[in-house]
Structures are given as structure tokens and as C-alpha cells.
Design an enzyme around this catalytic site. Structure first.
Site, PDB file in Angstrom:
ATOM      1  N   CYS A   2       0.826  -1.199   0.000  1.00  0.00           N
ATOM      2  CA  CYS A   2       0.000   0.000   0.000  1.00  0.00           C
ATOM      3  C   CYS A   2       0.868   1.260   0.000  1.00  0.00           C
ATOM      4  CB  CYS A   2      -0.871   0.021   1.242  1.00  0.00           C
ATOM      5  SG  CYS A   2      -1.726  -1.522   1.528  1.00  0.00           S
ATOM      6  N   ARG A  27       1.783   1.300  -6.017  1.00  0.00           N
ATOM      7  CA  ARG A  27       2.035   0.486  -4.826  1.00  0.00           C
ATOM      8  C   ARG A  27       0.844  -0.397  -4.452  1.00  0.00           C
ATOM      9  NH1 ARG A  27       6.469   2.183  -1.948  1.00  0.00           N
ATOM     10  NH2 ARG A  27       5.727   0.991  -0.179  1.00  0.00           N
ATOM     11  N   TRP A  76      -3.406  -2.309  -1.372  1.00  0.00           N
ATOM     12  CA  TRP A  76      -3.246  -3.633  -1.988  1.00  0.00           C
ATOM     13  C   TRP A  76      -3.685  -4.606  -0.899  1.00  0.00           C
ATOM     14  CZ3 TRP A  76      -0.594  -8.219  -1.181  1.00  0.00           C
ATOM     15  CH2 TRP A  76      -0.467  -9.067  -2.290  1.00  0.00           C
ATOM     16  N   ASN A 102       0.301   0.588   6.228  1.00  0.00           N
ATOM     17  CA  ASN A 102       0.924  -0.276   5.225  1.00  0.00           C
ATOM     18  C   ASN A 102       1.685  -1.358   5.982  1.00  0.00           C
ATOM     19  OD1 ASN A 102       2.277  -1.422   3.057  1.00  0.00           O
ATOM     20  ND2 ASN A 102       3.848   0.178   2.988  1.00  0.00           N
ATOM     21  N   GLY A 103       1.360  -2.624   5.715  1.00  0.00           N
ATOM     22  CA  GLY A 103       2.040  -3.717   6.414  1.00  0.00           C
ATOM     23  C   GLY A 103       1.021  -4.731   6.901  1.00  0.00           C
ATOM     24  N   GLU A 484      13.098 -13.928 -17.499  1.00  0.00           N
ATOM     25  CA  GLU A 484      12.645 -12.544 -17.376  1.00  0.00           C
ATOM     26  C   GLU A 484      11.650 -12.205 -18.490  1.00  0.00           C
ATOM     27  OE1 GLU A 484      12.593 -10.526 -15.139  1.00  0.00           O
ATOM     28  OE2 GLU A 484      12.306  -8.553 -16.016  1.00  0.00           O
ATOM     29  N   LYS A 488       7.856 -10.984 -17.760  1.00  0.00           N
ATOM     30  CA  LYS A 488       7.349  -9.705 -18.283  1.00  0.00           C
ATOM     31  C   LYS A 488       6.029  -9.939 -19.002  1.00  0.00           C
ATOM     32  CE  LYS A 488       8.953  -7.279 -16.631  1.00  0.00           C
ATOM     33  NZ  LYS A 488       9.953  -7.451 -15.671  1.00  0.00           N
ATOM     34  N   GLU A 491       3.103 -11.094 -16.565  1.00  0.00           N
ATOM     35  CA  GLU A 491       2.589 -10.146 -15.570  1.00  0.00           C
ATOM     36  C   GLU A 491       1.768  -9.021 -16.181  1.00  0.00           C
ATOM     37  OE1 GLU A 491       6.848  -7.975 -14.498  1.00  0.00           O
ATOM     38  OE2 GLU A 491       5.356  -8.050 -12.942  1.00  0.00           O
ATOM     39  N   HIS A 507      12.266 -33.762 -21.761  1.00  0.00           N
ATOM     40  CA  HIS A 507      12.041 -34.614 -20.581  1.00  0.00           C
ATOM     41  C   HIS A 507      10.612 -34.479 -20.053  1.00  0.00           C
ATOM     42  CE1 HIS A 507      16.188 -35.802 -20.528  1.00  0.00           C
ATOM     43  NE2 HIS A 507      16.524 -34.532 -20.690  1.00  0.00           N
ATOM     44  N   LYS A 607       3.928  -2.707  -6.850  1.00  0.00           N
ATOM     45  CA  LYS A 607       5.343  -2.519  -7.163  1.00  0.00           C
ATOM     46  C   LYS A 607       6.259  -2.990  -6.045  1.00  0.00           C
ATOM     47  CE  LYS A 607       8.639  -0.645  -9.699  1.00  0.00           C
ATOM     48  NZ  LYS A 607       8.993  -1.398 -10.901  1.00  0.00           N
TER      49      LYS A 607
HETATM   50  C1  AGP Z   1       8.957  -7.633 -11.959  1.00  0.00           C
HETATM   51  O1  AGP Z   1       8.486  -7.007 -13.080  1.00  0.00           O
HETATM   52  C2  AGP Z   1       8.180  -7.568 -10.763  1.00  0.00           C
HETATM   53  N1  AGP Z   1       7.194  -6.639 -10.696  1.00  0.00           N
HETATM   54  C3  AGP Z   1       8.654  -8.284  -9.530  1.00  0.00           C
HETATM   55  O2  AGP Z   1       8.942  -9.597  -9.900  1.00  0.00           O
HETATM   56  C4  AGP Z   1       9.843  -7.696  -8.772  1.00  0.00           C
HETATM   57  O3  AGP Z   1      11.009  -7.832  -9.515  1.00  0.00           O
HETATM   58  C5  AGP Z   1       9.954  -8.404  -7.410  1.00  0.00           C
HETATM   59  O4  AGP Z   1       8.784  -8.194  -6.679  1.00  0.00           O
HETATM   60  C6  AGP Z   1      11.151  -7.968  -6.614  1.00  0.00           C
HETATM   61  O5  AGP Z   1      11.086  -6.621  -6.282  1.00  0.00           O
HETATM   62  P1  AGP Z   1      12.338  -5.840  -5.751  1.00  0.00           P
HETATM   63  O6  AGP Z   1      13.379  -5.884  -6.808  1.00  0.00           O
HETATM   64  O7  AGP Z   1      11.836  -4.457  -5.483  1.00  0.00           O
HETATM   65  O8  AGP Z   1      12.805  -6.530  -4.506  1.00  0.00           O
END
Ligand code: AGP
Length: 612
Positions: A2, A27, A76, A102-103, A484, A488, A491, A507, A607
Site C-alpha cells: 500500500c 504500490r 493492496w 501499510n504492512g 525474465e 514480463k 505479468e 524430458h 510494485k
Molecule cells: C517484476 O516485473 C516484478 N514486478 C517483480 O517480480 C519484482 O522484480 C519483485 O517483486 C522484486 O522486487 P524488488 O526488486 O523491489 O525486490
């Protein structure tokens, strides 16, 4: 997760809070709310399920709420579904105290049961409301908000950043933090709290980072900070060295596209100050040659894309250092009884520097005697402050949930660190060292060249966006890069996708390849190019449609087998993922665009992941 913000000043608070929340919406974005205190109306709380826009429209951009003191939140969800009642701020039963959080409060159930027995009535399912009610309980006893907050903090367990206002305090807000980020912003005639600098950068660049256990009292005149015993604490102020334009779209339709395009500059910023006269200089790290010589094992701990950087680095570092490198998901590390000792170098990678799993893993590594080196983007973040050494990636603020420029700068910084350590260990030859330095310095210009023409990728995206399952295959560095590319894509476009080591397909997974299945074949790692070609033939024989990625020098060869080919400039094998990942980011972006997805704020994500 959040985002929280608080303002105490002389202007109308609501529009300022909404503006700050908009900048932090990445966030969390399932509901939003504000609480404002005014002389005439007391505490007014407005909140709503859905995006911030819903709230903003409801209160006419803040014009409906009069008052110069307030707190705001963008959520969130963790405890309780996204809904109007579960949205923050939460208000105590009397309506006198409003709180944003937040938490996660881990012992909230036990406190809630206790308060229910005392007759307190709850309106939401959240752990956060429990804190608002508990605060009122203590405030009634001591009639002093600071004291009441101190008592609450001694009672609760878990992680938190709080913003609190009380109708008895006309111009003061109270903030507290533990394991969730919170900054203090010092303006002129106004002061702020926020989860992130981006929320306040329009108003001030002068900030301080709250530490765990601290409580702050924020008024228009100043900010007083106390430790958990309410003893005053002096905070060092810092000046943020980027301005508001860095956190705006600057004419791009999405932050993600802007951030992809910023990668050459971001890499330049990461690299330039760290190469002097052909040598890698890491002024910020205090690793002595003696310590480095005694490293027996290296761990890389991270989550998501940062973990994928670790996967690429494993291949490169083991070659450069001749030491075992183990890449562990931070969420697993703590629970696997890791074999860390004083000869273990533990590299922690995190864009935000706030990812809870990563932070917890780092603490565990330290507890076991490991030495920690953090690779972080956000200055002053928790991981950066707690690590033994920190190297910043200097990518600038990254707003899109899907990381791009932070990934690229992490990757190149890991290359620099690998080279630096390899040199200290004497495991890199002089020519090898010089060639890698030269290759790293050329990356920004090579990346800019490939970013100039994105037409092919747009075309491929329009051709393939309707697929519902996509495989990324590759070997060695291509496999790590494919992880990666696949993340991408899934997500932001919500297409199911898997990254597979090409050799492993036969396999089991090859049974999923059927006529028309899209396979993104990665063949940019030159030492294994021929094997990559064989794997393309293998999946083509099962009817797959193949989009291949390779280095420019092999484009023609690859085009003989694959249905479509993306080529990136040639560089050293170990640096190829830095160039190869860019078209994969763009492919994900344009596929998501074709599918009409909310690219910067994909569903269910946030994020900065500050919960376990
Ligand atoms: C990647 O696009 C992500 N949104 C996510 O996997 C991110 O890399 C992960 O949550 C780690 O975040 P950080 O690098 O801020 O620790």
C-alpha cells in the site's frame, strides 16, 4: 504494497493527498481513501473500492473536503477483500481517530478478540482497524496521542507504517514505522509523511528516512521524531537528486514504455562513475582483498525479476570468480537452513529495497555470519540501510509495476561487481578484463541503436497477441534471460507463459507443444548457438510457431528455420542478456497493449511487496 501519505500545512490537504496518492498508485490500487480534519467538521473520511479515480471523482478532486491536515491511502488488499469498508483510513469507534496502515499486524486476531470482549464494535475485516480501535482504547487512558501510539506499538507484532490523525489535534499527524517504508518530507510551512519520495517530490526534495521503532509528530512548523521510548531523535536530512519530471510519463503513453526507452541512459548512470581509466572502481564497498580471497561461497538472494538477474549472474560469476554461486529465492532462503557462514558473501538484489522476503532473508544471512552486499535502486530504503555494503543502481524512479530499467541496471552492476571480485581473486585475465570493460561501456550505445526501430516487434506482437500459452526456451544465459522475458509477458499481458531450459523440454514439457503453439526461441548465447538451432528444429517438427531472438551476426542462419527473427547487436557472450532482454520487454509491452491490458498497473500486483 500500500501507499500512505500525510500532510500538515496551510493549504487544503485533500487535493495534495490525492496528487501524492496518484504518484504512488503503483504500490496498490484496489481501493483508496483520505481522512481530513477541519475546524468546523472534525474528521471527515471518504474512501472507496476501485482505482483512485473513483475516490477523486467522488470528492471532486478534493474540493469537497475542507481542512489543512490529512492522511491518505491506496491499498493492496491483504486482510479483507477490496471493498469500501476495508479501504483505509480506518476510524476508531468514537470517530475521533483515523489511521492509514501499510504492512501486516500479525497478532491482530488476539487483540481484536480482547477488544470485542470490552465491547468494541468493528466494521471491517482488516488488521488495520484493530490498531485504530486499540489506539483509542489507550488514548482514553492517557489522553496523549504520542504516549498512546507508544503503548500500541509495544502491543502489536508485525510490520507497519502508520499515518494517524486525531480530532483533538488540530494540526498534528503522527507517524510510526517498522519494516515498512516511511519517509518524512520537509516543506515550507508544511510537512509530509509518505511511503515513497515520489509522492512528495513536487513539494519538497528535503527528506529523512524513518527508522524502525521511531514515532514522528508532524505539524506545519516542523517534525519531531522520537524513539520507541519517546526520547527525541535527530534525523539526518537528505536532498533527493532527481525532480518531479523523472516520475512523470513525459509524453509516453505508459511508464513502462518510458522506462524501457530510458535504459541506455540508466545504464550509463550506473556504469560511468564506476569505470576509471579502464578499471572498475567501487568506492562504496568496503570488501577487503583478504576478505574476498577467503570467500568460499556466494549466495544471491532476491525475488521476481531481481532473482532473474541473479540467475544471469550465476553463469557469469562462476566463470569470472571460479567460486560456487547459489541463487536462492528470498522467500525460500529463510526456511531452508542455508549453509551461510563468515566466508559467505551474500548478495541481495532489490529494486525497491523494501521487499519483505528479501529483507528477512538478508537478516537471516547476517544472523548466520554472512557478509551482505545489497544492489538496490531506491536510496535510503531498508535493505540499503541494513546491508553491510550497498551499491545503488541509479536507474531513477521506476513507476511501472513491471520492472525494466531497474532489471537492466542491476544486471550491468552485477557484471561490474563480478569483474571487480574476479580481479581481486586473480581469476580474470588482463585481456578478458579489458574486453569486458569495453563491452560494458558500449552497451548504452548498442541498446539505443536497437531501441530506434521497434517496428518488427510491434508487428510480431500484433501477430501473436492472441496466443494463450507461450514458451520461452534457451540454454545457459538465454535460459536465464528467458525467465525474465516470460515473467514480463505474463505479468502485464496475462498470457500463460513458461521459461524452459531447451535441453529439458524433451524430458516432459515437449508434450505441450502442438501445432500453432508459440515458442520464443532464444539463441543469442553464441557458444551454444548450434544447440539452440537444433531445439528450434525440434519444436518446429511438432508444429510450433517459432519467434527467435539472436545476435545480428546469426540472423540469416536463424531465419532459415524460425518463422520470425528478432536480432540484437553482437556483444560478448556474457553481456548478451543486457541487449537481448530489451526486445522481450518490448514484445511483452506491445502484446499487452494489443490485448487492452492495464500495462502500468497489472491486476493483483503491486510494485513494492512488503508482505510475506
Ligand atoms: C517484476 O516485473 C516484478 N514486478 C517483480 O517480480 C519484482 O522484480 C519483485 O517483486 C522484486 O522486487 P524488488 O526488486 O523491489 O525486490
Amino acid at each position: 504494497m500500500c501507499g500512505i501519505i500525510g500532510y500538515s500545512g496551510r493549504e487544503q490537504a485533500a487535493p495534495i493527498l490525492l496528487d501524492g496518492l496518484e504518484r504512488m498508485e503503483y504500490r496498490g490500487y484496489d481501493s483508496a481513501g483520505v481522512a481530513i480534519r477541519s475546524e468546523t467538521k472534525g474528521l471527515q473520511v471518504k474512501k472507496s473500492k476501485g482505482r483512485l479515480k473513483v475516490l477523486s471523482d467522488m470528492i471532486h478532486g478534493g474540493a469537497d473536503l475542507e481542512g489543512t491536515l490529512g492522511i491518505g491511502h491506496t491499498r493492496w488488499a491483504t486482510h479483507g477483500e477490496p471493498s469500501d469498508v476495508n479501504a483505509h483510513p480506518h476510524v476508531s469507534e468514537s470517530g475521533n481517530i483515523a489511521l492509514v496502515h501499510n504492512g501486516i499486524i500479525e497478532n491482530y486476531m488476539e487483540i481484536k478478540e480482547h477488544l470485542i470482549k470490552l465491547g468494541v464494535k468493528f466494521t471491517s475485516d482488516t488488521d488495520s482497524e484493530v490498531v485504530a480501535q486499540l489506539l483509542e482504547f489507550h488514548y482514553r487512558e492517557c489522553h496523549n496521542m504520542l504516549e498512546a501510539v507508544g503503548r500500541v506499538l509495544r502491543r502489536i507484532e508485525g510490520s507497519y507504517a502508520f499515518g494517524i490523525i486525531c480530532s483533538d489535534y488540530p494540526d498534528a499527524l503522527i507517524a510510526a514505522r517498522k519494516d515498512s517504508p516511511l519517509i518524512l518530507g520537509y516543506g515550507k510551512g508544511c510537512n509530509f509523511i509518505a511511503s515513497d519520495v515520489t509522492a512528495v517530490i513536487k513539494y519538497t526534495r528535503e527528506v529523512a528516512y524513518m527508522d524502525d521503532g521511531e514515532i514522528a509528530m508532524v505539524t506545519p512548523e516542523g517534525i519531531d521524531v522520537f524513539d520507541s521510548e519517546l526520547v527525541p531523535v535527530e534525523k539526518a536530512h537528505r536532498t533527493v537528486d532527481w525532480d518531479v519530471s523523472a516520475a512523470e510519463k513525459g509524453g509516453y503513453p505508459h511508464f513502462m514504455l518510458k522506462e524501457i526507452m530510458e535504459q541506455p541512459d540508466a545504464i550509463r548512470r550506473t556504469v560511468s562513475p564506476r569505470i576509471r581509466e579502464g578499471r572498475v572502481v567501487l568506492d562504496d564497498v568496503k570488501l577487503t582483498p583478504e576478505y574476498v580471497k577467503n570467500i568460499s561461497r556466494i549466495f544471491v538472494i532476491a525475488c521476481g525479476s531481481s532473482y532473474h538477474v541473479g540467475m544471469v549472474s550465476k553463469y557469469n560469476w562462476e566463470k569470472l570468480l571460479r567460486r560456487p554461486v547459489e541463487v536462492v529465492l528470498a522467500s525460500e532462503f529463510r526456511y531452508c537452513d542455508p549453509l551461510v557462514d563468515e566466508h559467505s558473501l551474500v548478495v541481495v538484489i532489490s529494486q525497491s529495497g523494501e521487499t519483505l522476503d528479501t529483507m528477512a532473508a538478508m537478516r537471516e544471512a547476517k544472523r548466520r555470519g554472512g557478509r551482505t552486499l545489497a544492489i538496490v535502486n531506491v536510496v535510503g530504503s531498508s535493505i540499503a540501510r541494513e546491508a553491510d555494503d550497498v551499491l545503488y543502481t541509479w536507474a531513477g524512479p521506476e513507476i511501472a509495476v513491471a520492472t525494466t530499467k531497474a532489471y537492466s541496471t542491476q544486471l550491468v552492476l552485477m557484471d561490474l561487481v563480478g569483474l571487480y571480485l574476479g580481479d581481486l581473486l586473480g581469476t580474470v585475465s588482463a585481456e578478458g578484463y579489458a574486453a569486458i570493460v569495453e563491452g560494458i561501456q558500449r552497451l548504452p550505445e548498442q541498446m539505443s541503436a536497437s531501441l530506434k526501430d521497434t517496428e518488427d516487434i510491434k508487428y510480431f506482437a500484433s501477430r501473436y497477441f492472441n496466443h494463450d500459452s507461450i514458451f520461452f526456451i534457451g540454454r545457459n544465459l538465454d535460459y536465464a534471460m528467458g525467465m525474465e522475458g516470460s515473467l514480463k509477458l505474463k505479468e502485464i499481458s496475462y498470457i500463460h507463459s513458461e521459461a524452459y531450459a531447451s535441453g529439458e523440454l524433451k524430458h516432459g514439457t515437449i508434450s505441450l507443444i502442438e501445432p500453432g503453439t508459440l515458442v520464443v526461441a532464444l539463441g543469442s548465447y553464441m557458444p551454444l548457438f548450434d544447440k539452440a538451432m537444433s531445439n528450434v528444429v525440434e519444436v518446429k517438427a511438432r508444429g510450433a510457431e517459432v519467434m527467435a531472438l539472436t545476435a545480428a551476426s546469426r540472423r540469416e542462419k536463424m531465419a532459415k528455420t524460425a518463422d520470425s527473427v528478432i536480432a540484437v547487436p553482437d556483444t560478448l557472450a556474457m553481456l548478451q542478456p543486457s541487449l537481448g532482454v530489451v526486445p522481450l520487454q518490448l514484445f511483452a509491452y506491445y502484446v499487452a497493449l494489443q490485448r487492452g491490458c492495464d500495462i502500468d498497473k497489472p491486476r493483483n500486483l503491486a510494485k513494492s511487496v512488503t508482505v510475506e
